[in-house]
Design a protein around this motif. Structure first.
Motif, PDB file in Angstrom:
ATOM      1  N   UNK A   1       6.940   8.774  28.178  1.00 20.42           N
ATOM      2  CA  UNK A   1       7.049   9.709  28.413  1.00 20.42           C
ATOM      3  C   UNK A   1       8.304  10.784  27.929  1.00 20.42           C
ATOM      4  N   UNK A   2       8.414  11.864  28.110  1.00 23.44           N
ATOM      5  CA  UNK A   2       9.271  12.975  27.501  1.00 23.44           C
ATOM      6  C   UNK A   2      10.619  13.049  28.668  1.00 23.44           C
ATOM      7  N   UNK A   3      10.742  12.559  29.675  1.00 20.59           N
ATOM      8  CA  UNK A   3      11.770  12.665  30.342  1.00 20.59           C
ATOM      9  C   UNK A   3      11.591  11.527  31.563  1.00 20.59           C
ATOM     10  N   UNK A   4      12.947  10.997  31.774  1.00 17.90           N
ATOM     11  CA  UNK A   4      12.938   9.591  32.531  1.00 17.90           C
ATOM     12  C   UNK A   4      14.110   9.758  33.816  1.00 17.90           C
ATOM     13  N   UNK A   5      13.856   9.186  34.770  1.00 19.06           N
ATOM     14  CA  UNK A   5      15.146   8.987  35.727  1.00 19.06           C
ATOM     15  C   UNK A   5      14.929   7.492  36.076  1.00 19.06           C
ATOM     16  N   UNK A   6      16.039   6.806  36.099  1.00 18.39           N
ATOM     17  CA  UNK A   6      15.954   5.175  36.453  1.00 18.39           C
ATOM     18  C   UNK A   6      16.837   4.988  37.249  1.00 18.39           C
ATOM     19  N   UNK A   7      16.672   4.323  38.515  1.00 12.94           N
ATOM     20  CA  UNK A   7      17.629   4.002  39.554  1.00 12.94           C
ATOM     21  C   UNK A   7      17.514   2.690  39.896  1.00 12.94           C
ATOM     22  N   UNK A   8      18.600   1.784  39.380  1.00 15.57           N
ATOM     23  CA  UNK A   8      18.554   0.339  39.428  1.00 15.57           C
ATOM     24  C   UNK A   8      20.027  -0.024  39.538  1.00 15.57           C
ATOM     25  N   UNK A   9      20.484  -0.949  40.612  1.00 12.97           N
ATOM     26  CA  UNK A   9      21.731  -1.145  40.664  1.00 12.97           C
ATOM     27  C   UNK A   9      22.287  -2.293  39.548  1.00 12.97           C
ATOM     28  N   UNK A  10      21.114  -3.120  38.889  1.00  9.26           N
ATOM     29  CA  UNK A  10      21.609  -4.017  37.873  1.00  9.26           C
ATOM     30  C   UNK A  10      20.852  -3.554  36.659  1.00  9.26           C
ATOM     31  N   UNK A  11      21.373  -3.583  35.403  1.00  5.65           N
ATOM     32  CA  UNK A  11      20.902  -3.113  34.375  1.00  5.65           C
ATOM     33  C   UNK A  11      21.159  -4.178  33.251  1.00  5.65           C
ATOM     34  N   UNK A  12      20.436  -4.514  32.297  1.00  4.50           N
ATOM     35  CA  UNK A  12      20.516  -5.190  30.984  1.00  4.50           C
ATOM     36  C   UNK A  12      19.891  -4.469  29.812  1.00  4.50           C
ATOM     37  N   UNK A  13      20.334  -4.973  28.676  1.00  5.76           N
ATOM     38  CA  UNK A  13      19.896  -4.347  27.373  1.00  5.76           C
ATOM     39  C   UNK A  13      18.490  -4.582  27.315  1.00  5.76           C
ATOM     40  N   UNK A  14      17.927  -5.814  27.520  1.00  4.01           N
ATOM     41  CA  UNK A  14      16.423  -6.076  27.327  1.00  4.01           C
ATOM     42  C   UNK A  14      15.534  -5.556  28.393  1.00  4.01           C
TER      43      UNK A  14
END
Length: 551
Positions: free
Chosen positions: A181-194
């Motif tokens: 897509x052309x616009x994103x929103x992510x909500x996540x307490x934990x993140x990793x590069x992969x």
């Protein structure tokens, strides 16, 4: 089993009646080794044994979906409906910021391909638990899966389409949600590069990410630069607690929500569920995401972050990428415990000598950990009965001199490191040579006075006759019964027992287990009202109820 103030103050008889009335209808599947040890151990926890089912994937991946499937049947028409709740919240005390999606469905005539991921998950559960599921419960889950195949869901406001994505369930096809897509929103307490890479690969516009500051800082510079607008929860975010037991702290604190919003072709795709933006979530864990498609003005990024959205609880932040998260010694120890639980199967063999019981707990494999720790095992019913186990050895611990009500399949494993840190969990052992009347012995232990028996009877019959209040009656007796008043029940005990015997045989069978246990012991505490034995005999004969004792 997590701690709550309400649970601490609850009436044991009310707990028993509620559990007895519902335990045969409920199945809870959970990650093995992730049950928190309650601060106040009780024999009543053993009553939950039939409904708790542990799933073990591997030492590296988790059974992590949060989904409730509820079945309703109209007793007058036979019509079946269902409710599906997909959320990010665990079945625990935590009051963090979470998201939940509720879907109501009617059972139609033809299977719908849309429901296959949910059906596959339910079928997987019938064979994925340790110890194995009883045949009765496995058959019930399979029957539920067949109904879900034909469910037609009512879409939420603003949604025009619906898809389910279930990760980690064995099968020929893996889910491949479209995050392009052309616009994103992510909500996540934990993140990793992969984990972010799975989404970043298909993005071509601004990306907003809501997470914890430490998770944002753990990213590499490459992925930190990919995020256009990073956010964290505002320090002022919180809903004031309004209950009487409030300590003044906010009712909600901390981020635990998982949500992904993608816009493409002038439509919004909103994913809600359990998956963090991490590698394990998308490449090994069992997870679920529900995808809603709809107008961007309702489900899109600006709608979520705009005036009517949740921007008011967020604040902008900056990322200081380090490429790694700070080492947490407690988290390392918790990981050691999960590894240990994953490698160990527990068997508890019950034997009886001179009216005392011995529960012999063993493991097939030796206990091993990567770092030096000490292991202690105990029964959930009594933490005073505990034994140390040497790492490198099999668990081989006899718990002797137990009463029948002390016997439980729930075992507490606790490891400690040299720094004084501990990590504990409750694991359900495979109970061998179980005896009839074990569950009833727990109930009868709590019923030690005539008043306690009367209250228990009133509560259980109230659960078994939910329509009693609506049946009318000028004297208001039925209304009083539903509130547990003995005076109303005593005046019409025979009628109330007959009502339950025709409307809910399961309740009568639960009652039979307790009553027969008291009668078999010749009523040592004198709890049965005068003439109750004769009344019970008449009820059993009249209804031809099969007296089954829960084990």
């Amino acid at each position: 089993m997590s701690h709550s103030a309400a649970a601490d103050s609850a009436d044991p008889l009310e707990i028993i009646a509620a559990v007895q009335a519902s335990i045969h209808k409920v199945d809870i599947f959970h990650q093995r080794g992730m049950i928190a040890v309650p601060p106040h151990r009780s024999r009543l926890h053993t009553l939950l044994e039939p409904a708790l089912h542990a799933v073990q994937l591997s030492s590296n991946f988790l059974f992590h979906p949060k989904i409730w499937v509820v079945r309703f049947e109209d007793q007058s028409t036979g019509q079946v409906t269902t409710r599906l709740i997909v959320m990010s919240r665990n079945l625990a005390r935590g009051r963090s910021w979470d998201v939940a999606l509720t879907l109501d469905g009617e059972i139609g005539g033809a299977p719908r391909a849309q429901n296959k991921p949910i059906v596959d998950l339910l079928r997987y559960l019938t064979s994925a638990v340790r110890p194995s599921l009883s045949q009765e419960r496995a058959d019930r889950i399979s029957a539920l899966a067949e109904e879900i195949r034909r469910a037609r869901w009512t879409l939420p406001t603003g949604a025009t389409d619906l898809d389910f994505h279930v990760f980690g369930v064995p099968g020929p096809r893996s889910p491949k949600p479209d995050f392009s897509g052309y616009k994103h929103l992510l909500i996540s307490p934990f993140l990793t590069d992969d984990g972010l890479a799975k989404i970043a690969e298909y993005s071509s516009g601004p990306v907003s990410v809501v997470s914890r500051q430490e998770s944002l800082n753990s990213l590499s510079a490459e992925f930190a630069e990919w995020i256009t607008d990073p956010f964290v929860l505002s320090p002022t975010a919180g809903i004031p607690a309004d209950d009487a037991e409030s300590s003044g702290s906010p009712a909600l604190s901390g981020l635990h929500a998982k949500l992904y919003c993608v816009e493409r072709a002038r439509k919004a795709h909103l994913f809600i569920g359990s998956a963090n933006a991490t590698r394990n979530a998308f490449r090994g864990n069992v997870e679920i995401l529900v995808e809603l498609t709809g107008k961007t003005g309702v489900l899109g990024v600006d709608a979520l972050l705009g005036k009517g959205g949740f921007m008011s609880i967020l604040q902008s932040t900056t990322i200081e990428p380090s490429g790694e998260e700070a080492e947490d010694q407690q988290a390392i120890l918790d990981g050691q415990l999960r590894q240990l639980v994953s490698a160990v199967s527990l068997r508890a063999e019950l034997s009886e000598t001179d009216e005392a019981y011995t529960l012999h707990l063993t493991s097939e494999a030796a206990v091993s950990t990567k770092q030096e720790v000490t292991l202690m095992v105990s029964l959930l019913t009594d933490k005073a009965i505990a034994a140390n186990v040497l790492t490198g050895s099999r668990i081989d611990v006899p718990f002797e001199g137990l009463t029948l009500s002390d016997v439980t399949a729930f075992v507490v494993l606790t490891i400690s490191d040299n720094g004084g840190r501990t990590s504990s969990t409750v694991v359900k052992a495979d109970l061998v040579n179980d005896v009839p009347g074990r569950m009833s012995s727990i109930v009868t232990r709590e019923i030690s006075t005539p008043d306690a028996f009367r209250r228990f009877l009133a509560l259980l019959l109230a659960f078994g006759a939910p329509s009693a209040a609506s049946d009318g009656g000028d004297d208001g007796g039925d209304v009083a019964l539903t509130s547990g008043r003995w005076d109303a029940l005593e005046n019409g005990l025979f009628e109330q027992l007959l009502r339950v015997s025709t409307s809910n045989l399961q309740i009568l069978n639960h009652l039979a287990g307790v009553v027969e246990s008291i009668i078999d012991q010749d009523d040592p505490n004198g709890v049965l009202p005068e003439g109750f034995r004769q009344l019970w005999s008449a009820i059993s004969t009249a209804t031809k109820a099969e007296v089954t004792v829960d084990v």
